[in-house]
Every structure is written in structure tokens, then in C-alpha cells.
Design a protein around this motif. Structure first.
Motif, PDB file in Angstrom:
ATOM      1  N   LEU A   1      76.542 -61.514 -10.301  1.00  0.00           N
ATOM      2  CA  LEU A   1      75.728 -62.464  -9.560  1.00  0.00           C
ATOM      3  C   LEU A   1      76.631 -63.128  -8.538  1.00  0.00           C
ATOM      4  O   LEU A   1      77.705 -63.628  -8.899  1.00  0.00           O
ATOM      5  CB  LEU A   1      75.114 -63.497 -10.504  1.00  0.00           C
TER       6      LEU A   1
ATOM      7  N   PRO B   1      73.572 -69.356  -8.835  1.00  0.00           N
ATOM      8  CA  PRO B   1      73.019 -68.159  -9.479  1.00  0.00           C
ATOM      9  C   PRO B   1      72.829 -68.372 -10.985  1.00  0.00           C
ATOM     10  O   PRO B   1      73.569 -69.138 -11.618  1.00  0.00           O
ATOM     11  CB  PRO B   1      74.074 -67.089  -9.225  1.00  0.00           C
TER      12      PRO B   1
ATOM     13  N   LEU C   1      72.506 -59.844  -6.348  1.00  0.00           N
ATOM     14  CA  LEU C   1      72.736 -59.155  -7.605  1.00  0.00           C
ATOM     15  C   LEU C   1      73.398 -57.815  -7.288  1.00  0.00           C
ATOM     16  O   LEU C   1      72.891 -57.059  -6.449  1.00  0.00           O
ATOM     17  CB  LEU C   1      71.394 -58.936  -8.316  1.00  0.00           C
TER      18      LEU C   1
ATOM     19  N   ILE D   1      70.906 -66.127 -14.672  1.00  0.00           N
ATOM     20  CA  ILE D   1      70.215 -64.939 -15.183  1.00  0.00           C
ATOM     21  C   ILE D   1      69.621 -65.268 -16.544  1.00  0.00           C
ATOM     22  O   ILE D   1      70.217 -65.991 -17.337  1.00  0.00           O
ATOM     23  CB  ILE D   1      71.161 -63.718 -15.244  1.00  0.00           C
TER      24      ILE D   1
END
Length: 165
Positions: free
Chosen positions: A120, A128, A83, A130
Motif C-alpha cells: 500500500l 492507506p 495498491l 486494508i
């Protein structure tokens, strides 16, 4: 753009569609979580996917990124990825297959431009994703730092318990 107010916190959440044009929205079917954890955006394409979020230059922000895997992909293999806040590594995210575990790295940051990039980045394991990004403006007199940003190391409750003598 869809929005909702989380009942337990009174925080307003908005869809991420205006801040990124990559990734795929997925639904998490496990658990009884706050609404912002019941969907996520995964990034199966590209090595680096970035949100561009408008902010006020010079204002101090608490920025929190939240990740709840919830086996959204049916693979049972929680990913690991990096991140970034702009060009700087913020955290290495190691998600869990546990149905009651979220990752919530926080950073206090004063942007030098009228936008920030939260990125990401694929590493060696998995795709990845989120769940949520929260930005909360802070009073500029709090959390003083000589330079750069302040990242959360740990949060402890040292308050008085009900069983003290």
C-alpha cells in the motif's frame, strides 16, 4: 495468531500479524458486516508498507484485497492510495465514506517466487489501510494468459432472472 471462519462463505481468515510488521490495527464501529470488514490495518507511518505472504511457486492464485473505510478514524475523509503487487501497480484505491461500500480489487497471478509482496503506497490524500487479503489457489488450466497477471475489470451476472417469459 487469531483465526475465524466466515459463516456465509466458509472461508478461513487468519490475522495479518505474521505477514507484516508495520501499521496499526483499528476497529470499524459502523455497520453489520462480515467479521473481516470489522477491523483493518492502517499505515500512518512510511510511504510504502508491504505484506510478505508465502505462496507456492507456479500455482495460479486469485488474490483479492478488500477495503472498507467505515469512518474508522472519525475524520469522514476516505483516503486514496495505490495498491501494488510486487513492483507493479495493481490498482489505485479510492475509498468511499458510504457505510455500505467496499472496494475489492482482484487479480489472478502466478508467482515466480515462494512469496508475494502486496504493498500500500501513500499518494496525495489520506492514510492507506486494508481490511482483508484473500488468496485462493486456482486450477492452473483456468484463466489462461500469454504473460503477466489478469486483473478484474468488472463482474456481471448474466444469469436468467426469475421474471423471464
Amino acid at each position: 495468531m487469531s483465526t475465524h471462519v466466515e459463516g456465509s462463505t466458509d472461508l478461513k481468515y487468519v490475522s495479518d500479524e505474521a505477514f507484516i510488521d508495520t501499521g496499526v490495527r483499528k476497529v470499524v464501529s459502523k455497520g453489520n458486516w462480515q467479521q473481516q470488514y470489522m477491523s483493518l490495518r492502517s499505515f500512518p507511518e512510511g510511504d510504502r508498507n508491504c505484506y510478505k505472504i508465502g505462496v507456492t511457486t507456479g500455482t495460479k492464485y486469485l488474490i483479492r484485497a478488500s477495503f472498507f473505510y467505515g469512518n474508522y478514524d472519525g475524520e469522514g475523509m476516505p483516503p486514496t492510495f495505490d495498491l501494488y503487487l510486487g513492483a507493479s501497480l495493481w490498482d489505485s484505491v479510492k475509498t468511499s465514506s458510504s457505510s455500505d461500500f467496499t472496494i475489492d480489487p482482484e487479480i489472478i497471478h502466478v508467482p515466480q517466487k515462494n512469496h508475494i509482496h502486496i504493498c500500500l503506497v501513500k499518494t496525495s490524500h489520506g492514510i492507506p489501510f486494508i481490511s482483508a487479503i484473500e488468496l485462493r489457489p486456482l486450477d492452473n488450466s483456468t484463466y489462461q494468459a500469454q504473460t503477466g497477471s489478469l486483473a478484474l475489470l468488472d463482474r456481471l451476472d448474466t444469469g436468467v432472472s426469475t421474471w423471464t417469459r
